[in-house]
Write a protein that holds these residues in place. Structure first.
Motif, PDB file in Angstrom:
ATOM      1  N   LEU A 115       0.880  -1.276  -0.094  1.00  0.00           N
ATOM      2  CA  LEU A 115      -0.009  -0.022   0.071  1.00  0.00           C
ATOM      3  C   LEU A 115       1.140   1.138   0.122  1.00  0.00           C
ATOM      4  O   LEU A 115       0.434   2.252  -0.407  1.00  0.00           O
ATOM      5  N   ALA A 116       2.010   1.205   0.453  1.00  0.00           N
ATOM      6  CA  ALA A 116       2.914   2.314   0.771  1.00  0.00           C
ATOM      7  C   ALA A 116       3.405   2.656  -0.876  1.00  0.00           C
ATOM      8  O   ALA A 116       3.939   3.831  -1.023  1.00  0.00           O
ATOM      9  N   ALA A 117       3.511   1.796  -1.820  1.00  0.00           N
ATOM     10  CA  ALA A 117       3.745   2.066  -3.201  1.00  0.00           C
ATOM     11  C   ALA A 117       2.892   3.304  -3.693  1.00  0.00           C
ATOM     12  O   ALA A 117       1.650   3.232  -3.616  1.00  0.00           O
ATOM     13  N   ASP A 118       3.516   3.936  -4.882  1.00  0.00           N
ATOM     14  CA  ASP A 118       2.945   4.786  -5.594  1.00  0.00           C
ATOM     15  C   ASP A 118       1.900   4.188  -6.575  1.00  0.00           C
ATOM     16  O   ASP A 118       0.849   4.796  -6.786  1.00  0.00           O
ATOM     17  N   LEU A 119       2.542   3.142  -7.268  1.00  0.00           N
ATOM     18  CA  LEU A 119       1.719   2.391  -8.100  1.00  0.00           C
ATOM     19  C   LEU A 119       2.041   0.733  -8.086  1.00  0.00           C
ATOM     20  O   LEU A 119       3.061   0.592  -7.788  1.00  0.00           O
ATOM     21  N   LEU A 120       0.792   0.088  -7.720  1.00  0.00           N
ATOM     22  CA  LEU A 120       0.881  -1.329  -7.404  1.00  0.00           C
ATOM     23  C   LEU A 120       0.524  -2.202  -8.918  1.00  0.00           C
ATOM     24  O   LEU A 120      -0.466  -1.823  -9.388  1.00  0.00           O
ATOM     25  N   VAL A 121       1.379  -3.166  -9.124  1.00  0.00           N
ATOM     26  CA  VAL A 121       0.971  -4.132 -10.379  1.00  0.00           C
ATOM     27  C   VAL A 121       0.770  -5.412  -9.573  1.00  0.00           C
ATOM     28  O   VAL A 121       1.729  -5.946  -8.819  1.00  0.00           O
ATOM     29  N   ALA A 122      -0.465  -5.952  -9.963  1.00  0.00           N
ATOM     30  CA  ALA A 122      -0.894  -7.071  -9.150  1.00  0.00           C
ATOM     31  C   ALA A 122      -1.346  -8.179  -9.998  1.00  0.00           C
ATOM     32  O   ALA A 122      -1.792  -8.016 -11.096  1.00  0.00           O
ATOM     33  N   GLY A 123      -0.784  -9.419  -9.417  1.00  0.00           N
ATOM     34  CA  GLY A 123      -1.499 -10.734 -10.341  1.00  0.00           C
ATOM     35  C   GLY A 123      -2.727 -11.064 -10.071  1.00  0.00           C
ATOM     36  O   GLY A 123      -3.698 -10.632  -9.042  1.00  0.00           O
ATOM     37  N   GLU A 124      -3.389 -11.513 -10.894  1.00  0.00           N
ATOM     38  CA  GLU A 124      -4.805 -11.965 -11.227  1.00  0.00           C
ATOM     39  C   GLU A 124      -5.050 -12.630  -9.891  1.00  0.00           C
ATOM     40  O   GLU A 124      -6.340 -12.353  -9.487  1.00  0.00           O
ATOM     41  N   VAL A 185       3.809 -10.477 -13.569  1.00  0.00           N
ATOM     42  CA  VAL A 185       3.649  -9.186 -12.630  1.00  0.00           C
ATOM     43  C   VAL A 185       5.132  -8.366 -12.811  1.00  0.00           C
ATOM     44  O   VAL A 185       5.171  -7.324 -12.926  1.00  0.00           O
ATOM     45  N   VAL A 186       6.253  -9.391 -12.422  1.00  0.00           N
ATOM     46  CA  VAL A 186       7.523  -8.680 -12.571  1.00  0.00           C
ATOM     47  C   VAL A 186       7.816  -8.075 -13.830  1.00  0.00           C
ATOM     48  O   VAL A 186       8.227  -7.020 -13.856  1.00  0.00           O
ATOM     49  N   PRO A 187       7.638  -8.859 -14.976  1.00  0.00           N
ATOM     50  CA  PRO A 187       7.892  -8.448 -16.110  1.00  0.00           C
ATOM     51  C   PRO A 187       7.165  -6.871 -16.503  1.00  0.00           C
ATOM     52  O   PRO A 187       7.733  -5.947 -16.982  1.00  0.00           O
ATOM     53  N   ARG A 188       5.808  -6.799 -15.979  1.00  0.00           N
ATOM     54  CA  ARG A 188       5.020  -5.671 -16.152  1.00  0.00           C
ATOM     55  C   ARG A 188       5.376  -4.560 -15.566  1.00  0.00           C
ATOM     56  O   ARG A 188       5.610  -3.498 -15.914  1.00  0.00           O
ATOM     57  N   ALA A 189       5.898  -5.135 -14.276  1.00  0.00           N
ATOM     58  CA  ALA A 189       6.180  -3.780 -13.310  1.00  0.00           C
ATOM     59  C   ALA A 189       7.547  -3.293 -13.794  1.00  0.00           C
ATOM     60  O   ALA A 189       7.777  -1.956 -13.704  1.00  0.00           O
TER      61      ALA A 189
END
Length: 240
Positions: A115-124, A185-189
């Motif tokens: 939640l501290a991140a400015d932008l969060l990329v999450a897996g389905e 997730v990691v590649p997209r982030a």
């Protein structure tokens, strides 16, 4: 093995929670190393953005219950409130945007880092769980970040139910920036961080500073308010 790995990619930095044998669970050394890594990236003029992720395909399982319930307590235990405040202050005070890659789970203390991140990329199928209420505990850092970034309705859904919210639900609530297949997730982030880092020097820091200028509360203002109402401490245990 370092509790947090720092990888310098030139225009962006990668900060990796690196305790895979404990599902990247939080202890004192990890908290100290995380604060140091975030401040290192923020102080480097070449770095324009930061990627925060967990090692071995998972983000963070929360507090390391084995360490927190150890007898005798580890030498860092008495200092942990200060250590954990320091990690969150480093994230709050970072001028560089932080993108987090939510793989598999972010539970309790791990949820607070996501939640501290400015932008969060999450897996389905990845999930975020603010589960402290199920333990009879307050969730001060989760609540501080939720109320800093989101309205009371969103905060209540996460903090009062204590249930798991999947990547798709987090996007629908505005908590996550994007939801992608679990293996992406990691590649997209990384692609997102690389895109941000390609912008002109200082542009991201200036815009993040301007965003923060609309709220002049300091990190300690936010975290003091949350911890003041947290009540007596409860020994952490597993969430069900």
């Amino acid at each position: 093995m370092a509790a947090v790995e720092y990888v310098d990619h030139g225009r962006w930095a990668e900060v990796v929670l690196n305790r895979p044998a404990r599902r990247n669970a939080i202890d004192g050394p990890l908290g100290e190393a995380l604060a140091s890594a975030i401040r290192r990236a923020d102080a480097d003029d070449a770095v324009q953005a930061i990627l925060l992720r967990g090692a071995d395909g998972a983000f963070c399982s929360g507090l390391d219950l084995k360490a927190f319930n150890a007898e005798p307590p580890p030498d860092w235990m008495a200092r942990f409130p200060t250590i954990w405040r320091g990690a969150h202050k480093a994230l709050f005070e970072s001028r560089k945007p932080v993108v987090a890659a939510l793989e598999r789970f972010a539970i309790n203390g791990g949820a607070a880092l996501a939640l501290a991140a400015d932008l969060l990329v999450a897996g389905e199928t990845a999930f975020l769980q603010v589960g402290e209420v199920r333990q009879g505990m307050a969730a001060p850092y989760n609540l501080a970040w939720l109320r800093f970034r989101h309205d009371e309705n969103v905060a209540a859904k996460l903090a009062l139910t204590g249930r798991r919210f999947t990547g798709s639900e987090l996007v629908a609530m505005g908590v996550a920036y994007a939801v992608v297949p679990d293996d992406e997730v990691v590649p997209r982030a990384m692609r997102l961080v690389e895109e941000l880092a390609s912008y002109p020097d200082g542009a991201l820091a200036r815009n993040k500073t301007l965003l923060r200028a609309y709220n002049d509360a300091t990190a300690d203002d936010w975290f003091d308010l949350a911890t003041r109402h947290a009540g007596p401490g409860v020994k952490p245990r597993a969430v069900r």
